[in-house]
Design a protein around this motif. Structure first.
Motif, PDB file in Angstrom:
ATOM      1  N   LYS A  38     -10.293  21.761   9.952  1.00  0.00           N
ATOM      2  CA  LYS A  38     -10.387  21.043   8.685  1.00  0.00           C
ATOM      3  C   LYS A  38      -9.311  21.477   7.688  1.00  0.00           C
ATOM      4  O   LYS A  38      -9.060  20.800   6.708  1.00  0.00           O
ATOM      5  N   SER A  39      -8.722  22.630   7.900  1.00  0.00           N
ATOM      6  CA  SER A  39      -7.696  23.126   6.994  1.00  0.00           C
ATOM      7  C   SER A  39      -6.567  23.742   7.802  1.00  0.00           C
ATOM      8  O   SER A  39      -6.767  24.165   8.946  1.00  0.00           O
ATOM      9  N   PRO A  40      -5.354  23.823   7.237  1.00  0.00           N
ATOM     10  CA  PRO A  40      -4.199  24.345   7.975  1.00  0.00           C
ATOM     11  C   PRO A  40      -4.398  25.793   8.421  1.00  0.00           C
ATOM     12  O   PRO A  40      -4.934  26.620   7.686  1.00  0.00           O
ATOM     13  N   THR A  41      -3.964  26.087   9.658  1.00  0.00           N
ATOM     14  CA  THR A  41      -4.004  27.439  10.179  1.00  0.00           C
ATOM     15  C   THR A  41      -2.698  27.753  10.884  1.00  0.00           C
ATOM     16  O   THR A  41      -1.849  26.874  11.079  1.00  0.00           O
ATOM     17  N   VAL A  42      -2.553  29.004  11.335  1.00  0.00           N
ATOM     18  CA  VAL A  42      -1.302  29.474  11.921  1.00  0.00           C
ATOM     19  C   VAL A  42      -0.898  28.660  13.143  1.00  0.00           C
ATOM     20  O   VAL A  42       0.270  28.358  13.350  1.00  0.00           O
ATOM     21  N   GLY A  43      -1.841  28.282  13.993  1.00  0.00           N
ATOM     22  CA  GLY A  43      -1.504  27.601  15.239  1.00  0.00           C
ATOM     23  C   GLY A  43      -1.365  26.102  15.142  1.00  0.00           C
ATOM     24  O   GLY A  43      -1.260  25.420  16.163  1.00  0.00           O
ATOM     25  N   ASP A  44      -1.372  25.548  13.927  1.00  0.00           N
ATOM     26  CA  ASP A  44      -1.401  24.095  13.774  1.00  0.00           C
ATOM     27  C   ASP A  44      -0.212  23.376  14.404  1.00  0.00           C
ATOM     28  O   ASP A  44      -0.367  22.284  14.949  1.00  0.00           O
ATOM     29  N   ILE A  45       0.994  23.935  14.333  1.00  0.00           N
ATOM     30  CA  ILE A  45       2.164  23.255  14.880  1.00  0.00           C
ATOM     31  C   ILE A  45       1.990  23.000  16.368  1.00  0.00           C
ATOM     32  O   ILE A  45       2.386  21.961  16.893  1.00  0.00           O
ATOM     33  N   HIS A  46       1.364  23.951  17.073  1.00  0.00           N
ATOM     34  CA  HIS A  46       1.120  23.761  18.499  1.00  0.00           C
ATOM     35  C   HIS A  46       0.118  22.630  18.730  1.00  0.00           C
ATOM     36  O   HIS A  46       0.282  21.809  19.626  1.00  0.00           O
ATOM     37  N   LYS A  47      -0.916  22.576  17.880  1.00  0.00           N
ATOM     38  CA  LYS A  47      -1.928  21.526  18.050  1.00  0.00           C
ATOM     39  C   LYS A  47      -1.345  20.147  17.756  1.00  0.00           C
ATOM     40  O   LYS A  47      -1.562  19.199  18.501  1.00  0.00           O
ATOM     41  N   TYR A  48      -0.609  20.030  16.655  1.00  0.00           N
ATOM     42  CA  TYR A  48      -0.077  18.725  16.277  1.00  0.00           C
ATOM     43  C   TYR A  48       1.025  18.271  17.231  1.00  0.00           C
ATOM     44  O   TYR A  48       1.131  17.081  17.547  1.00  0.00           O
ATOM     45  N   SER A  49       1.846  19.196  17.688  1.00  0.00           N
ATOM     46  CA  SER A  49       2.896  18.802  18.625  1.00  0.00           C
ATOM     47  C   SER A  49       2.286  18.392  19.960  1.00  0.00           C
ATOM     48  O   SER A  49       2.690  17.399  20.564  1.00  0.00           O
ATOM     49  N   ALA A  50       1.290  19.158  20.422  1.00  0.00           N
ATOM     50  CA  ALA A  50       0.622  18.806  21.678  1.00  0.00           C
ATOM     51  C   ALA A  50      -0.120  17.486  21.553  1.00  0.00           C
ATOM     52  O   ALA A  50      -0.212  16.720  22.516  1.00  0.00           O
ATOM     53  N   ASN A  51      -0.632  17.193  20.363  1.00  0.00           N
ATOM     54  CA  ASN A  51      -1.388  15.961  20.173  1.00  0.00           C
ATOM     55  C   ASN A  51      -0.500  14.719  20.244  1.00  0.00           C
ATOM     56  O   ASN A  51      -0.996  13.606  20.387  1.00  0.00           O
ATOM     57  N   SER A  52       0.818  14.900  20.150  1.00  0.00           N
ATOM     58  CA  SER A  52       1.740  13.763  20.240  1.00  0.00           C
ATOM     59  C   SER A  52       2.234  13.526  21.667  1.00  0.00           C
ATOM     60  O   SER A  52       2.877  12.517  21.938  1.00  0.00           O
ATOM     61  N   ILE A  53       1.921  14.442  22.584  1.00  0.00           N
ATOM     62  CA  ILE A  53       2.356  14.304  23.972  1.00  0.00           C
ATOM     63  C   ILE A  53       1.397  13.381  24.705  1.00  0.00           C
ATOM     64  O   ILE A  53       0.213  13.674  24.860  1.00  0.00           O
ATOM     65  N   GLU A  54       1.906  12.245  25.155  1.00  0.00           N
ATOM     66  CA  GLU A  54       1.074  11.255  25.829  1.00  0.00           C
ATOM     67  C   GLU A  54       0.926  11.524  27.324  1.00  0.00           C
ATOM     68  O   GLU A  54      -0.164  11.441  27.876  1.00  0.00           O
ATOM     69  N   ARG A  55       2.038  11.834  27.965  1.00  0.00           N
ATOM     70  CA  ARG A  55       2.028  12.027  29.419  1.00  0.00           C
ATOM     71  C   ARG A  55       3.078  13.051  29.822  1.00  0.00           C
ATOM     72  O   ARG A  55       4.159  13.100  29.231  1.00  0.00           O
ATOM     73  N   VAL A  56       2.746  13.841  30.827  1.00  0.00           N
ATOM     74  CA  VAL A  56       3.722  14.709  31.489  1.00  0.00           C
ATOM     75  C   VAL A  56       3.696  14.356  32.965  1.00  0.00           C
ATOM     76  O   VAL A  56       2.655  14.461  33.616  1.00  0.00           O
ATOM     77  N   LYS A  57       4.835  13.901  33.457  1.00  0.00           N
ATOM     78  CA  LYS A  57       4.915  13.490  34.854  1.00  0.00           C
ATOM     79  C   LYS A  57       5.710  14.514  35.659  1.00  0.00           C
ATOM     80  O   LYS A  57       6.774  14.958  35.229  1.00  0.00           O
ATOM     81  N   ILE A  58       5.191  14.870  36.813  1.00  0.00           N
ATOM     82  CA  ILE A  58       5.902  15.735  37.762  1.00  0.00           C
ATOM     83  C   ILE A  58       6.239  14.879  38.973  1.00  0.00           C
ATOM     84  O   ILE A  58       5.343  14.437  39.707  1.00  0.00           O
ATOM     85  N   LEU A  59       7.525  14.623  39.166  1.00  0.00           N
ATOM     86  CA  LEU A  59       7.990  13.657  40.147  1.00  0.00           C
ATOM     87  C   LEU A  59       9.059  14.265  41.051  1.00  0.00           C
ATOM     88  O   LEU A  59       9.582  15.360  40.781  1.00  0.00           O
ATOM     89  N   THR A  60       9.395  13.540  42.087  1.00  0.00           N
ATOM     90  CA  THR A  60      10.556  13.910  42.898  1.00  0.00           C
ATOM     91  C   THR A  60      11.812  13.602  42.097  1.00  0.00           C
ATOM     92  O   THR A  60      11.952  12.506  41.539  1.00  0.00           O
ATOM     93  N   GLY A  61      12.712  14.568  42.004  1.00  0.00           N
ATOM     94  CA  GLY A  61      13.899  14.412  41.180  1.00  0.00           C
ATOM     95  C   GLY A  61      15.002  13.606  41.843  1.00  0.00           C
ATOM     96  O   GLY A  61      14.938  13.279  43.028  1.00  0.00           O
ATOM     97  N   GLN A  62      16.019  13.309  41.041  1.00  0.00           N
ATOM     98  CA  GLN A  62      17.186  12.582  41.529  1.00  0.00           C
ATOM     99  C   GLN A  62      18.352  13.540  41.786  1.00  0.00           C
ATOM    100  O   GLN A  62      18.973  13.494  42.836  1.00  0.00           O
ATOM    101  N   GLU A  63      18.634  14.406  40.827  1.00  0.00           N
ATOM    102  CA  GLU A  63      19.714  15.385  40.971  1.00  0.00           C
ATOM    103  C   GLU A  63      19.197  16.714  41.508  1.00  0.00           C
ATOM    104  O   GLU A  63      19.918  17.447  42.177  1.00  0.00           O
ATOM    105  N   LYS A  64      17.946  17.025  41.187  1.00  0.00           N
ATOM    106  CA  LYS A  64      17.300  18.252  41.652  1.00  0.00           C
ATOM    107  C   LYS A  64      15.950  17.876  42.250  1.00  0.00           C
ATOM    108  O   LYS A  64      15.441  16.783  42.003  1.00  0.00           O
TER     109      LYS A  64
END
Length: 278
Positions: free
Chosen positions: A203-229
């Motif tokens: 409900k109020s700002p705390t030390v770890g907020d940047i991690h929470k807000y940045s993580a909350n903007s991540i929609e998807r993380v894909k692990i795929l077969t690469g093209q160059e690696k």
């Protein structure tokens, strides 16, 4: 009671363990037997649950509980499967110290227990994780690989698992490919679902907020077969604040990982071109 999300991850882990067994040359079912034991272990469940309580309610961080630890395991196995398909051997295989299956076993154990130390606190939690996990690793390995004939194998797998646990924060140098995958897999678990609970509670700002807000903007993380690696990691986000999570967490972990030269990393806001990091 296990949450629907945890039950879903468990089902995916069992299915992935079966796939891993199928692609291994020795057809050793150790990964599947190990996975089933760890998923149903009451002590592991209790530690993971309490780690989440401390992380979210006491410290104000994001998910460090059963869903996170099992998601890290899933991420690891996805990358290991890709590397196996590309003909890249694990450190144990290259050193002729163990089999591909042994590498898988070490990764599974480390992933399931790497954040045990969050039951105590954030600082040096990777070290406390190793202390708390050691006896459980021994107990589990003696169950799946019993007897004196498997002593050396148990020691190798245990040592690999401990390296993965102690090295998952990138705070100390690690050397095996397997531990390097755990480091990267941990950084890949950054989607908004992981931030949901602390975002709702705070409900109020705390030390770890940047991690929470940045993580909350991540929609998807894909692990795929690469093209160059061999491995391609794509991070898709809804807002630019997510770049903090990539640049301050994931990229740092990849740069510290022995698997770095096997990974290509792309990230971007939905609707825009992906930015190439690696």
């Amino acid at each position: 009671m296990k949450s629907p999300k945890e039950l879903s991850v468990n089902e995916k882990l069992v299915a992935l363990a079966k796939e891993i067994v199928e692609i291994s040359q020795d057809k050793d079912d150790l990964p599947l037997r190990l996975m089933n034991i760890l998923i149903d272990d009451e002590e592991i469940q209790a530690v993971q649950d309490y780690a989440n309580t401390v992380s979210i309610l006491r410290l104000g961080f994001n998910d460090h509980g059963p869903v996170h630890m099992r998601t890290v395991c899933r991420n690891c196995l996805k990358m290991l499967k890709i590397l196996k398909g590309a003909g890249i051997k694990t450190s144990l295989e290259n050193e002729q110290a163990g089999t591909f299956t042994d590498s898988v076993a070490g990764i599974i154990l480390a992933s399931f227990m790497h954040d045990f130390g969050m039951t105590i606190g954030r600082q040096d939690h990777e070290l406390y994780s190793g202390i708390l996990a050691y006896d459980i690793i021994n107990k589990t390995l003696e169950e799946v690989l019993p007897g004196s004939k498997n002593l050396k194998r148990r020691i190798v797998i245990r040592s690999l698992a401990m390296e993965g646990i102690l090295g998952h924060m990138g705070t100390r140098r690690i050397h095996s490919l397997e531990a390097g995958l755990i480091l990267v897999a941990d950084g890949c678990d950054m989607t908004k679902g992981r931030a949901r609970i602390p975002m709702e509670l705070s409900k109020s700002p705390t030390v770890g907020d940047i991690h929470k807000y940045s993580a909350n903007s991540i929609e998807r993380v894909k692990i795929l077969t690469g093209q160059e690696k061999p491995i391609r990691i794509e991070v898709h986000m809804s807002a630019e604040v997510g770049f903090f999570q990539i640049e301050e967490v994931l990229l740092q972990k990849i740069n510290s990982s022995p698997a770095k030269n096997l990974i290509e990393l792309y990230a971007g806001v939905d609707g825009q071109d992906l930015k190439k990091y690696l």
